[in-house]
Design an enzyme around this catalytic site. Structure first.
Site, PDB file in Angstrom:
ATOM      1  N   ASP A  87      -8.409  16.373  -0.179  1.00 39.94           N
ATOM      2  CA  ASP A  87      -7.191  16.975   0.364  1.00 39.94           C
ATOM      3  C   ASP A  87      -7.324  18.487   0.274  1.00 39.94           C
ATOM      4  O   ASP A  87      -7.633  19.027  -0.795  1.00 39.94           O
ATOM      5  CB  ASP A  87      -5.962  16.505  -0.420  1.00 39.94           C
ATOM      6  CG  ASP A  87      -5.594  15.063  -0.082  1.00 39.94           C
ATOM      7  OD1 ASP A  87      -6.001  14.580   1.001  1.00 39.94           O
ATOM      8  OD2 ASP A  87      -4.900  14.412  -0.882  1.00 39.94           O
ATOM      9  N   GLU A 123       0.523   6.051   6.769  1.00 37.09           N
ATOM     10  CA  GLU A 123       1.092   6.316   5.441  1.00 37.09           C
ATOM     11  C   GLU A 123       2.291   5.413   5.274  1.00 37.09           C
ATOM     12  O   GLU A 123       3.300   5.574   5.961  1.00 37.09           O
ATOM     13  CB  GLU A 123       1.497   7.787   5.329  1.00 37.09           C
ATOM     14  CG  GLU A 123       0.299   8.727   5.290  1.00 37.09           C
ATOM     15  CD  GLU A 123       0.678  10.186   5.514  1.00 37.09           C
ATOM     16  OE1 GLU A 123       1.881  10.492   5.604  1.00 37.09           O
ATOM     17  OE2 GLU A 123      -0.240  11.009   5.591  1.00 37.09           O
TER      18      GLU A 123
END
Lengths: 281, 227
Positions: free
Chosen positions: A11, A130
């Site tokens: 990330d 997600e």
């Protein structure tokens, strides 16, 4: 027997590699290139870069990190975060990515999946889902790193993106992400039993056993993971971040370790899976 | 000054050439991305890369007048390597979108993977997107010397992304085989100085880079013997 891929997830926020819990509360852990190089040499099957703030600010800060990485790392690279148009995708592929991951843009405009698959090939287009479990036990899709409710049910969406030409799907359990409590097998199985494209699962790995369980219990193709690998790496490699300015460095500076994770290297993880008769590279 | 290994990476508007270019540079070749037939003809070796659809690729090669230069180069005896779609294009034809003629440098037909495994009736995920093993063909102990697979272990993992595979090839031209979806197929081909790989050596880590290094050695040897 199929080969299960292990895919470190990096990330990225600005110039830094970060890690959060439920995709939030981001801590800076170091320089992305240090992690990428270590994982490549340690047996990663692929790298996944996510620009975690790009879709909030409409910026694509990843290009430099990607082209640097692609200079000397020879495994597939997938890039996501803030990619909205075919031109955004083209730019990232030009910078050296092999595949792109779409979420927010795809939900806002599903046609982009179809257009991108036609133009760049299905195997280049990954859709990230997600998921957060809602009252009543149903899973719904979120965007912008678990911040925005979409009202779209995950199984419906998974089937739709497959029909539109997505080549792979990454499922993230936002509920489990960063917690180390294990993968959400209920969520994964719901999707796995409804689609036939390769599935990458992400969110919740806290120890080696979690990987073995999800591979044995779910029909998946790859596991993407961040925390258990990152916190292992920084035990011995706290990079010099003295010139850095952006982000929350408290964790790195404190010298603490994480308590909810039994960290591992990719090599150790693969050796463990091999012993359990799981086919890895 | 020592002679550099000048390699043309053929650009016909399809696929990501970046990683092929980087792999060539990494092992010390002097690559150039080009669609200029003069540049191709004068280079020491040619790489035909590619990802995407067979028919579009052939249409582009024809539009760019590259079909004859590629076939001539293959006949010249100088080293040539096809990767992924670049391997498939070297075959006689593909069954993608009916039937499309290929470059015909190797005998063979591209067929689509079955969506049901003929051995166990399970669903097959197509495209194949994964690492898979490359295996030495029956009756031989190890991958052939004087090919880019020299020194690679039997059953080494390489990275594959494809929906079509090479079928009806000549047995003596098969350099490796691979199993997917209940099909055992040819994953690399060789005749003379022409090599073709269905997987992506430039995406297959250290072992994949060995293939590029070996290819460079083959180019240098060929240069020596042509002096």
């Amino acid at each position: 027997m199929k080969t299960i891929r292990i895919i470190p997830r990096l990330d990225i926020k600005g110039p830094n590699l970060v890690k959060g819990i439920h995709l939030e509360g981001l801590r800076v852990l170091g320089k992305p290139s240090d992690f990428a190089k270590f994982y490549y040499e340690n047996g990663a099957d692929e790298l996944l870069f996510m620009d975690v703030v790009a879709s909030l600010y409409d910026r694509n800060s990843l290009h430099d990190i990607i082209s640097q990485t692609a200079e000397n790392i020879f495994i597939p690279i997938t890039v996501g975060g803030g990619l909205r148009t075919l031109d955004d995708i083209k730019q990232v592929l030009r910078a050296g990515a092999d595949k792109v991951s779409l979420n927010t843009a795809a939900i806002k405009n599903p046609k982009v999946i179809e257009q991108a698959a036609l133009r760049f090939g299905s195997s280049t287009i990954v859709v990230a889902i997600e998921a957060i479990k809602q009252e009543g036990g149903k899973y719904f899709c979120f965007t912008d790193n678990g911040r925005e409710y979409t009202g779209v049910e995950v199984v419906d969406w998974a089937k739709k993106v497959q029909d539109l030409g997505a080549g792979e799907i990454i499922i993230t359990s936002v509920d489990r992400e960063g917690t180390g409590r294990g993968f959400d097998e209920e969520l994964i199985n719901e999707i796995a039993s409804n689609v036939s494209v390769p599935l990458i699962v992400h969110g919740g790995a806290g120890k080696k056993e979690h990987f073995k369980e999800v591979i044995e219990n779910c029909n998946i193709d790859a596991v993407s993971t961040a925390g258990v690998l990152h916190y292992d790496f920084i035990k011995n490699n706290r990079g010099d971040m003295s010139g850095a300015s952006e982000g929350n460095f408290d964790f790195l500076l404190s010298g603490r370790s994480v308590k909810n994770l039994k960290t591992t290297t990719i090599k150790e993880l693969k050796a463990y899976l091999s012993e359990g008769n799981i086919n890895v590279r | 000054m020592s002679r550099t290994t000048k390699v043309s990476i053929i650009d016909y508007g399809i696929g990501n050439l970046f990683s092929v270019l980087k792999a060539c540079e990494y092992v010390g070749m002097n690559p150039e991305i080009t669609n200029n037939s003069k540049v191709i003809e004068s280079s020491d070796a040619v790489i035909l890369p590619g990802v995407g659809a067979f028919k579009d690729a052939m249409i582009n090669l024809e539009k760019l007048d590259l079909v004859k230069p590629i076939i001539d180069f293959a006949d010249s005896g100088k080293p040539m390597m096809g990767v992924c779609l670049g391997m498939q294009l070297l075959l006689t034809e593909s069954e993608e979108f009916g039937s499309t003629k290929g470059l015909g440098i190797f005998q063979g037909v591209c067929k689509k993977f079955p969506i049901i495994n003929p051995l166990n009736n399970e669903k097959v995920k197509v495209p194949q997107i994964t690492w898979n093993n490359i295996t030495v063909p029956d009756g031989i102990n190890c991958f052939k010397e004087n090919t880019p697979l020299n020194g690679i272990n039997n059953n080494e993992h390489m990275y594959f992304v494809h929906s079509f595979y090479a079928d009806s090839v000549k047995e003596e031209e098969v350099l490796s085989t691979t199993n997917y979806g209940g099909v055992e197929y040819c994953s690399s081909l060789n005749k003379n100085n022409i090599f073709a790989f269905q997987f992506h050596p430039e995406k297959s880590g250290q072992e994949g880079l060995k293939i590029y290094r070996n290819f460079k050695d083959i180019i240098n040897k060929t240069n020596e013997s042509r002096k």
